[in-house]
Every structure is written in C-alpha cells, then in structure tokens.
Scaffold this active site. Sequence first.
Site, mmCIF file in Angstrom:
data_model
loop_
_atom_site.group_PDB
_atom_site.id
_atom_site.type_symbol
_atom_site.label_atom_id
_atom_site.label_comp_id
_atom_site.label_asym_id
_atom_site.label_seq_id
_atom_site.Cartn_x
_atom_site.Cartn_y
_atom_site.Cartn_z
ATOM 1 N N TRP A 22 1.253 -0.991 -0.125
ATOM 2 C CA TRP A 22 0.051 0.013 0.279
ATOM 3 C C TRP A 22 0.621 1.267 -0.243
ATOM 4 O O TRP A 22 1.826 1.437 1.032
ATOM 5 C CB TRP A 22 -0.988 -0.027 1.245
ATOM 6 N N GLU A 35 -21.723 15.659 8.476
ATOM 7 C CA GLU A 35 -21.060 14.422 8.083
ATOM 8 C C GLU A 35 -22.015 12.864 9.760
ATOM 9 O O GLU A 35 -22.393 11.671 9.258
ATOM 10 C CB GLU A 35 -20.181 14.841 8.787
ATOM 11 N N GLU A 90 -26.146 6.170 5.913
ATOM 12 C CA GLU A 90 -25.834 5.221 4.878
ATOM 13 C C GLU A 90 -26.055 4.409 6.019
ATOM 14 O O GLU A 90 -26.023 3.709 4.944
ATOM 15 C CB GLU A 90 -24.547 6.377 4.343
#
Length: 607
Positions: free
Chosen positions: A75, A479, A486
Amino acid sequence: MCGIIGYVGNKSCLPFLLEGLDALEYRGYDSAGVSLAYGDGIDTVKSKGKLAVLREKLEELSPPISFCGIGHTRWATHGEPSDINSHPHVTPALTLVHNGIIENHASIARELVERGVSFISDTDTERAAYLIDLCYSECKDPVEAIFKATKMLSGSFAFGVIFKDRPECIYAVRRDSPLIVGQSENGCFLASDVPAILPHTNICCRLDEGVVAELRGDGISFFSAPYTRIEQKFEEIKWSPEQAQKGGYAHFMIKEIHEEPMALRRTLEHINRDGLPYFEGAERLLREARSIKMVACGTAMHACLIGKHMIEKLARIPVSVEIASEFRYGEQIFDGGSLTLLLSQSGETADTVAALRRAKELGIPTLAIVNVFGSTLAREADEVIYTLAGPEISVASTKAYSLQCAILSALAISLSLIRGRTDEESAKALFGSLLSDLPRLVDEVLAKEKEIVRVTDKIYSAEHLFYIGRGIDYYLALEASLKLKEISYIHSEAYPSGELKHGTISLVSDGTPIVALITDSSLVEKSLLAVHEVISRGAKVTVICTDRISREHELPECEKIILPDAPEHLLPVVTATAIQLLAYFTATKKGLDVDKPRNLAKSVTVE
Ligand code: F6R
C-alpha cells in the site's frame, strides 16, 4: 499499511506465501511480490496490481520449489505503485520486505550514495535494505547488522529479511508496526497480522519492539540488543480467520474508528518539521494562495467545510466549498491567486477527478489531499498531501474523515503563519496540541462507548431524525447525519439550529428525535435557544457537548454525550469520533451489515 508474510520449513513455501498474501488483502493492495531462497541464490518476482497478476507471473515462470521465502502486499507511501517500487527489495546481500515509513530516508540515501550505492526504486524501503546490507558487509552477522542498521532509522518499520548466504533463515524486527511469528509442526511463519497464518497455527507471538527474531525450519530464536538471547511470550489465538482480519472487532468500521489515534499520530508526525507543519512540495502553492476553492464529494466534502471554518478563522483566507459533481459543470469564476484544493480518501472518485481536470483546464493550481498513494488525483494534481490512514475497508468513511479534518487544521495553522496572522511560537503551540493532545482526546472519546450505546436506545427505532448545530457544529451535523443515514437507513437531516424557525420546525412534533451538537463555546446560548424551542414542541433531544459547556451552562434534562474539553482546532476531530460511534452502534443495534450498506460502493469511480 502493507502486508508481510514469511515461511521457512519442510514444505514448499510459495503456496503458503500466496495464501498469506490473500488473507492480508484487506490491508490494501497496489502491488505484491515474493522472494524464494535457494542454496545458490534468491529469486524475486513482483508486480504492480492485484495478487492475481503476481500469480500469473509466477505460473509462467514456474520457479523451483523453495523452503524459505518472504512475500509482501504493498500500500504505497513512498514512490508510486510500480513493479520496481514493489517489495521485496533486493540488494547484493539480501532481500527485504517492509511495512511502515522510514522518515530519515533522504539522509540515509545521501550517505549511501556517497558510499557508492545506486538505487533503482523511489522507495524509502530500498534505502533501509541497503543500510542493512552495508552493516552486514561489515559484521557478517545478520542479527548484529539488523541491530546496527535499525538504530540509525527513524520512523516505523516491520522488516522481514533473508540474507543470500543464509537461505535457510528469515530475520524479522519491528518498531511501531505490527509483526507476529508463529510455529507449526511444518515450520515457522512470519506475518504482519494473524489472519495470514491462522490456517496453519494459532500459537503466535507478537514480536516486542526492537527484538530480532531468527526463524528457522526447526524453531525461532529471539535476540535483544546488545545481542542477548531472550524469550518471547507465545499466545493462543482464539479468533476465526474472519474475526482475525477485523482484529477481533465485529466490523471493519469499528476497527477503523479505533485506529484513529494511531493514524492521527502517523499523519501528523509525518508533516512535523521542528514543531511546525510542513507540506513538502505544496509550500509554494500555499504561499501564493489568495483564495481557496475546496472540492470533494460526500464525507470528504464535509471535511472541506471543517477546513473552510479553520482556514478562514486562523488564516483569514476566503474559502468556498463545492460539491465535485456540481463544480464540474458549473460556472467557474476564479481570481488570480486562487487555489483549488481537492479532497478524497480514494483519490479515484470520478466527480472529484473531473473537477481536478476542469480546474487544470482553467489554469488554476491544484492541490490534492488524498489517502491512496499514487491514485489518479495524487498523480494528476500539481501537488499532493497524504493522509496516512492506511486502507479504509468499511464503505462508511471514518478514519479518513478524521484525518482530513486534522490535516486541514494543520494546513490552517501553516497558512496563518505564512500570512503573518500568527507568530511561530503560537503556531508551534497550536500544532503541538494537534500532535500530542489530539490522539489522546480521541482515545478518551473511544472510552465513552457505553454512554454512546445508551443514546442509541433513543434513536435506533426512529424513522426520521434531525441533527442540529451552529457554525462548525452545523458542519459536523452534516457528517453525523450522513454517517447515520448511510449505515442505519434512518432518514436523517442536518440543519443549522438558527434556520429551523424558517420552515423546518413544522416537522417537529411529539417524540421527534433531535441530536443537538453544541461544542462551539461562542455559540452555546444561541444553540440552547433552538434546543428549548424544539423541546417545547415535543422533541426528544440528545445533546452532544463538551465537559466545560455541560458544567458552565444550564442544559435541559435530556440524554447527553459529554466530550472531553479540547482546544477549538481539535474539537471537530474529537466530535467526529463520537458521531461515528453513534452511527455505528445505532446501525448494529438494528442488526444491519454496517461495512457494506445497501446501494453503496467504497469508491465511486463512475459519474
Ligand atoms: C461516506 C463516504 C462517501 C465518500 C465519497 C467520496 O461515508 O465514504 O461519502 O466520502 O464517496 O469518496 P472519496 O473520499 O474516496 O473521494
């Protein structure tokens, strides 16, 4: 966050290495590689892309059976994803895999170049490999060479090393990056995390910092500096392979929220130069910025709003925030001295990439704040700043948002110094509290789990809910609301408290759940006005405020989540952790698949 695997024993190592790399996929992937040791040398095969690409290459090459090898999934943090930058890194004497970041790589490279070394990759890892090689050429003892070299390194590392003239051993050492070793009747294993070796052994040892492990087919020896043989404690791992990937947490989302303190330390230390934030490469753009347009989607766009608040407050530079999908087709009017600042966890969000290209077409300088190294935004923006959150697996972004807010706070401090709005001493004090206090304060919020779970009783069965707040609390409410809707599927709306009376308050009736964010001490009285207003219409209110606000103001009788007191520029990140936990525990109470909410993908690469 990279993945390391190693095996030495009486079986062919390659299947173990590939299986281990598969199990480490959750740690992120942009390239992979293996080194296979033989009596007459070491073969290294590596490639950019998914593990499948490496598998294909290996199938074609069909290397002979080896009983000792190391593997790596990368990564990227230094040097873009490419075959050459992939691990293992090979020097004349050894092959090495690395997880972590070598902070003094530049000075080490200079010294090595003076001694005749030339590098082929852009990675910090190759520098460390050559440093160990150099020490080994002097002492001819692997353990001593590793002690000597790692003493010269600053930063974090977990290394797996095979020396060409010791092809029957793997050496391992770590600092601030995890590394475990395990033993089975068929040999010994090395891995950056338990899932990689769990199918073969559940008796593992988490290597202590600075201890060098020597893995052989018949056992493992441990050494501490100065060269003393020591014992390390082995433990029995009782997790299933799936639990192990999540580090024992029920979901990636909660694991990632718990990674915030560590990720904050890593990201902020990375930009720390003598106590001040320093953004390598971006300094000229920051110095020339007279106004800033921030562009992003979703959660990243909400982080932009926090950034706007901080930059305008500390540096007095005008900032506007635009949703990327609107920006790309909207009328764009820029003045000379404008800077476009694009935020993205993935660096691949189609709308944000299109916005970047639009800004470039218009000739506006672009700076990206991105979590994924070498992603499209990182490559195409004029300059890039990285959040070092490591891979975020859960669809709902948590640690990336917290790091975006923190890095924007550091950026605001830097801009305020550049603009002469603050002096060096005050800037150092502000950045110092980000560095040292913020991770600790987030830890304190994480310890409030019980308090937060209790509040979920009040909201988990709701169909609709409001988050309200003023100033920065409104930006945080946006937020909080997105996170909740969600993953819990509760319809939630964020509203500026002062705006309710202009229409929306007509929706408030008996039992309407409302979460009021009150962390901005300058607006408490105004925020409380709105809270009393909704209570008088029957709302069921939960207040999230700081300890000081709860002591100094008369709050209504209601559920509360009390946050630790923190300086203003740290509060958004402290509050973020609480609102993320609230969303998480609400969704889990409803028994929902938190990591993969319906209709959503982790990275939105289409328009
Ligand atoms: C919500 C979430 C999304 C992303 C958005 C942008 O939890 O994760 O709203 O923030 O899709 O993604 P990035 O940051 O990858 O550009």
